[in-house]
Design an enzyme around this catalytic site. Sequence first.
Site, PDB file in Angstrom:
ATOM      1  N   GLY A 151      -3.344  -0.408  -7.085  1.00  0.00           N
ATOM      2  CA  GLY A 151      -4.149  -0.547  -5.948  1.00  0.00           C
ATOM      3  C   GLY A 151      -3.968   0.685  -5.086  1.00  0.00           C
ATOM      4  N   ARG A 152      -4.176   0.528  -3.658  1.00  0.00           N
ATOM      5  CA  ARG A 152      -4.026   1.606  -2.912  1.00  0.00           C
ATOM      6  C   ARG A 152      -3.140   2.498  -3.134  1.00  0.00           C
ATOM      7  NH1 ARG A 152      -6.517  -2.610   0.712  1.00  0.00           N
ATOM      8  NH2 ARG A 152      -4.427  -3.404   0.511  1.00  0.00           N
ATOM      9  N   ILE A 153      -1.717   2.019  -3.158  1.00  0.00           N
ATOM     10  CA  ILE A 153      -0.499   2.646  -3.069  1.00  0.00           C
ATOM     11  C   ILE A 153      -0.218   3.140  -4.667  1.00  0.00           C
ATOM     12  CG2 ILE A 153       2.002   2.773  -2.689  1.00  0.00           C
ATOM     13  CD1 ILE A 153       1.496   0.473  -0.590  1.00  0.00           C
ATOM     14  N   SER A 172      -2.866  -3.149 -14.403  1.00  0.00           N
ATOM     15  CA  SER A 172      -3.274  -3.755 -13.076  1.00  0.00           C
ATOM     16  C   SER A 172      -3.981  -5.089 -13.597  1.00  0.00           C
ATOM     17  CB  SER A 172      -4.022  -2.861 -12.357  1.00  0.00           C
ATOM     18  OG  SER A 172      -3.943  -3.214 -10.923  1.00  0.00           O
ATOM     19  N   ARG A 173      -4.342  -5.975 -12.614  1.00  0.00           N
ATOM     20  CA  ARG A 173      -5.234  -7.147 -13.100  1.00  0.00           C
ATOM     21  C   ARG A 173      -6.462  -6.663 -13.695  1.00  0.00           C
ATOM     22  NH1 ARG A 173      -4.693 -11.372  -8.428  1.00  0.00           N
ATOM     23  NH2 ARG A 173      -5.844  -9.730  -7.135  1.00  0.00           N
ATOM     24  N   ALA A 233       7.789  -2.641  -3.786  1.00  0.00           N
ATOM     25  CA  ALA A 233       6.724  -3.362  -3.518  1.00  0.00           C
ATOM     26  C   ALA A 233       7.375  -4.679  -2.821  1.00  0.00           C
ATOM     27  CB  ALA A 233       6.224  -3.943  -5.033  1.00  0.00           C
ATOM     28  N   ARG A 234       8.080  -5.516  -3.676  1.00  0.00           N
ATOM     29  CA  ARG A 234       8.719  -6.569  -3.001  1.00  0.00           C
ATOM     30  C   ARG A 234       9.905  -7.034  -3.902  1.00  0.00           C
ATOM     31  NH1 ARG A 234       6.777  -5.465   0.833  1.00  0.00           N
ATOM     32  NH2 ARG A 234       5.575  -6.748   2.673  1.00  0.00           N
ATOM     33  N   GLU A 263      15.934 -10.286   1.098  1.00  0.00           N
ATOM     34  CA  GLU A 263      16.526  -9.219   2.165  1.00  0.00           C
ATOM     35  C   GLU A 263      16.391  -9.826   3.880  1.00  0.00           C
ATOM     36  OE1 GLU A 263      13.339  -6.291   1.304  1.00  0.00           O
ATOM     37  OE2 GLU A 263      12.794  -6.479   3.181  1.00  0.00           O
ATOM     38  N   HIS A 281      14.104  -1.066   3.235  1.00  0.00           N
ATOM     39  CA  HIS A 281      12.649  -1.129   3.476  1.00  0.00           C
ATOM     40  C   HIS A 281      11.990  -0.195   4.226  1.00  0.00           C
ATOM     41  CE1 HIS A 281       9.769  -4.862   3.036  1.00  0.00           C
ATOM     42  NE2 HIS A 281       9.119  -3.585   2.964  1.00  0.00           N
ATOM     43  N   ILE A 282      11.864   1.015   3.948  1.00  0.00           N
ATOM     44  CA  ILE A 282      11.266   1.986   5.021  1.00  0.00           C
ATOM     45  C   ILE A 282      10.160   2.625   4.360  1.00  0.00           C
ATOM     46  CG2 ILE A 282      13.464   2.599   6.096  1.00  0.00           C
ATOM     47  CD1 ILE A 282      13.700   4.886   4.414  1.00  0.00           C
ATOM     48  N   GLY A 283       9.409   1.906   3.378  1.00  0.00           N
ATOM     49  CA  GLY A 283       8.244   2.758   2.797  1.00  0.00           C
ATOM     50  C   GLY A 283       7.304   3.230   3.610  1.00  0.00           C
TER      51      GLY A 283
HETATM   52  P1  NAP Z   1      -3.298  -3.368  -3.010  1.00  0.00           P
HETATM   53  O1  NAP Z   1      -4.169  -1.958  -2.614  1.00  0.00           O
HETATM   54  O2  NAP Z   1      -3.788  -4.626  -2.874  1.00  0.00           O
HETATM   55  O3  NAP Z   1      -2.717  -2.917  -4.456  1.00  0.00           O
HETATM   56  C1  NAP Z   1      -2.125  -4.068  -5.164  1.00  0.00           C
HETATM   57  C2  NAP Z   1      -2.564  -3.874  -6.514  1.00  0.00           C
HETATM   58  O4  NAP Z   1      -2.044  -4.877  -7.298  1.00  0.00           O
HETATM   59  C3  NAP Z   1      -4.082  -4.155  -6.900  1.00  0.00           C
HETATM   60  O5  NAP Z   1      -4.570  -3.113  -7.804  1.00  0.00           O
HETATM   61  C4  NAP Z   1      -3.945  -5.707  -7.733  1.00  0.00           C
HETATM   62  O6  NAP Z   1      -5.183  -5.740  -8.283  1.00  0.00           O
HETATM   63  C5  NAP Z   1      -2.574  -5.511  -8.388  1.00  0.00           C
HETATM   64  N1  NAP Z   1      -2.154  -6.860  -8.759  1.00  0.00           N
HETATM   65  C6  NAP Z   1      -2.375  -7.928  -8.119  1.00  0.00           C
HETATM   66  N2  NAP Z   1      -1.886  -9.162  -8.756  1.00  0.00           N
HETATM   67  C7  NAP Z   1      -1.620  -8.682  -9.936  1.00  0.00           C
HETATM   68  C8  NAP Z   1      -1.002  -9.004 -11.073  1.00  0.00           C
HETATM   69  N3  NAP Z   1      -0.558 -10.421 -11.075  1.00  0.00           N
HETATM   70  N4  NAP Z   1      -0.787  -8.300 -12.080  1.00  0.00           N
HETATM   71  C9  NAP Z   1      -1.129  -7.068 -12.228  1.00  0.00           C
HETATM   72  N5  NAP Z   1      -1.613  -6.527 -10.995  1.00  0.00           N
HETATM   73  C10 NAP Z   1      -1.798  -7.167  -9.896  1.00  0.00           C
HETATM   74  O7  NAP Z   1      -2.036  -3.137  -2.137  1.00  0.00           O
HETATM   75  P2  NAP Z   1      -1.310  -1.973  -1.599  1.00  0.00           P
HETATM   76  O8  NAP Z   1      -1.786  -1.472  -0.567  1.00  0.00           O
HETATM   77  O9  NAP Z   1      -1.218  -0.833  -2.595  1.00  0.00           O
HETATM   78  O10 NAP Z   1       0.151  -2.314  -1.521  1.00  0.00           O
HETATM   79  C11 NAP Z   1       0.781  -3.094  -2.565  1.00  0.00           C
HETATM   80  C12 NAP Z   1       2.015  -3.716  -2.127  1.00  0.00           C
HETATM   81  O11 NAP Z   1       3.196  -3.034  -1.716  1.00  0.00           O
HETATM   82  C13 NAP Z   1       1.904  -4.417  -0.901  1.00  0.00           C
HETATM   83  O12 NAP Z   1       1.463  -5.938  -1.041  1.00  0.00           O
HETATM   84  C14 NAP Z   1       3.450  -4.460  -0.399  1.00  0.00           C
HETATM   85  O13 NAP Z   1       4.033  -5.833  -0.918  1.00  0.00           O
HETATM   86  C15 NAP Z   1       4.180  -3.436  -0.902  1.00  0.00           C
HETATM   87  N6  NAP Z   1       4.432  -2.489   0.178  1.00  0.00           N
HETATM   88  C16 NAP Z   1       5.653  -1.992   0.234  1.00  0.00           C
HETATM   89  C17 NAP Z   1       5.917  -1.217   1.468  1.00  0.00           C
HETATM   90  C18 NAP Z   1       7.481  -0.693   1.821  1.00  0.00           C
HETATM   91  O14 NAP Z   1       7.510  -0.483   2.933  1.00  0.00           O
HETATM   92  N7  NAP Z   1       8.329  -0.788   0.842  1.00  0.00           N
HETATM   93  C19 NAP Z   1       5.034  -0.497   2.296  1.00  0.00           C
HETATM   94  C20 NAP Z   1       3.483  -0.741   1.895  1.00  0.00           C
HETATM   95  C21 NAP Z   1       3.169  -1.812   0.963  1.00  0.00           C
HETATM   96  P3  NAP Z   1      -6.471  -6.260  -7.942  1.00  0.00           P
HETATM   97  O15 NAP Z   1      -7.269  -5.068  -7.239  1.00  0.00           O
HETATM   98  O16 NAP Z   1      -7.027  -6.796  -9.198  1.00  0.00           O
HETATM   99  O17 NAP Z   1      -6.294  -7.497  -6.778  1.00  0.00           O
HETATM  100  C1  GLV Z   2       5.802  -3.300   3.966  1.00  0.00           C
HETATM  101  O1  GLV Z   2       6.442  -3.644   3.238  1.00  0.00           O
HETATM  102  C2  GLV Z   2       4.288  -3.498   3.998  1.00  0.00           C
HETATM  103  O2  GLV Z   2       3.785  -4.557   3.145  1.00  0.00           O
HETATM  104  O3  GLV Z   2       3.571  -3.094   4.792  1.00  0.00           O
END
Ligand code: NAP
Ligand code: GLV
Length: 316
Positions: A151-153, A172-173, A233-234, A263, A281-283
């Site tokens: 996805g975005r990240i 990815s999905r 991620a989580r 956590e 958790h400082i992403g």
């Molecule tokens: P996003 O753009 O929604 O990207 C998530 C990707 O995962 C999408 O491409 C999605 O596919 C895919 N996906 C969903 N379910 C799946 C599955 N069952 N199997 C394979 N791929 C799957 O989200 P993002 O903005 O990149 O953020 C991703 C995650 O990072 C967040 O949800 C959050 O939990 C975590 N995060 C953590 C921090 C931190 O501080 N550590 C900071 C920001 C985010 P589709 O496009 O088909 O839905």
């Molecule tokens: C951080 O973990 C977020 O999902 O923004």
Amino acid sequence: MKKKVLLTHPLFEEVHRKLSSNFDLEIGIKDRQDLLKKIEDKEGLLCFLKDRIDREVIERGRKLRIIANYAVGYDNIDVEAARERGIVVTNTPDLLTDATADLTWALILAVSRRVVQAHMFTVAGKFKGWEARLFLGKELRGKRLGIVGMGRIGRAVARRARGFSMEVVYHSRRNLETWREAELCARYLPLDELLQTSDIVTLHIPLTAETENLINRDRIHKLKKGAILINTARGAVIDEEALIERLKDGSLFGAGLDVYRGEPRINPEFFKLDNVVLLPHIGSATEEARLAMAHLAADNIIAVLSGKEPLTPVWR
Ligand code: NAP
Ligand code: GLV
Ligand code: GLV
């Protein structure tokens, strides 16, 4: 009378001012009981990812019209319960993408070059002169980076990989469009093949019913010998016990983690390992991202409570 909004924890003064000029703003909750009490008369809620906004909280919030999460992930919110009641749920996508991708690379580099261990060694006064084999790490050039969740990240992580001359594969999905694959020089692989063949695996999926424990024991054992696992991620998407076993027996080179199952509690076995880098958790924790996220969450509340469309709803 001004509408009532609850902000569960302090953010930034300028965002408090913005909210206060529009609403009757209450800041802070002591504990869950306090949240259950304070939600009763609120129309808007701005919450953190550590706040569990489950059905009980949502049912208590009889006047609630919007839940604005101060995060992109929203696994802490019972979105179905909110949807049933017509409550809008918003998150903070995009603004934190680069910050989180940068931190992912900080972990990749820290683990592959043993940066944290080397720092501890140095500040302990143990550096006695240049040595041929001191803190040998892994070269990145030519290695395969496996991105799970494109996805975005995930895509922002892929973009950075080109600067390190790595080969990028992803799962990815859905497959990316061909032009995106070409732009990112990334190739789709089935999950198990990605795990079996990547030198570094990095996780960027949201936590959902489908992805909980996606990287289970069996899959942790599919990671190749000497591989590195990165998780920003989580925590609940991986089997931490199985990961700890493979880190202990040295069959993985290392792991870099920013998130943990349950956590802020962290499995204490991680603390005994010298091949992990553990972050709290400082992403998204850059001044720029966190301030922009706070404004976006506030703007979502302002929009919805003035009868407009939310800017970043989690569903449309
Ligand atoms: P996003 O753009 O929604 O990207 C998530 C990707 O995962 C999408 O491409 C999605 O596919 C895919 N996906 C969903 N379910 C799946 C599955 N069952 N199997 C394979 N791929 C799957 O989200 P993002 O903005 O990149 O953020 C991703 C995650 O990072 C967040 O949800 C959050 O939990 C975590 N995060 C953590 C921090 C931190 O501080 N550590 C900071 C920001 C985010 P589709 O496009 O088909 O839905
Ligand atoms: C951080 O973990 C977020 O999902 O923004
Ligand atoms: C190391 O410092 C080198 O010059 O190779």
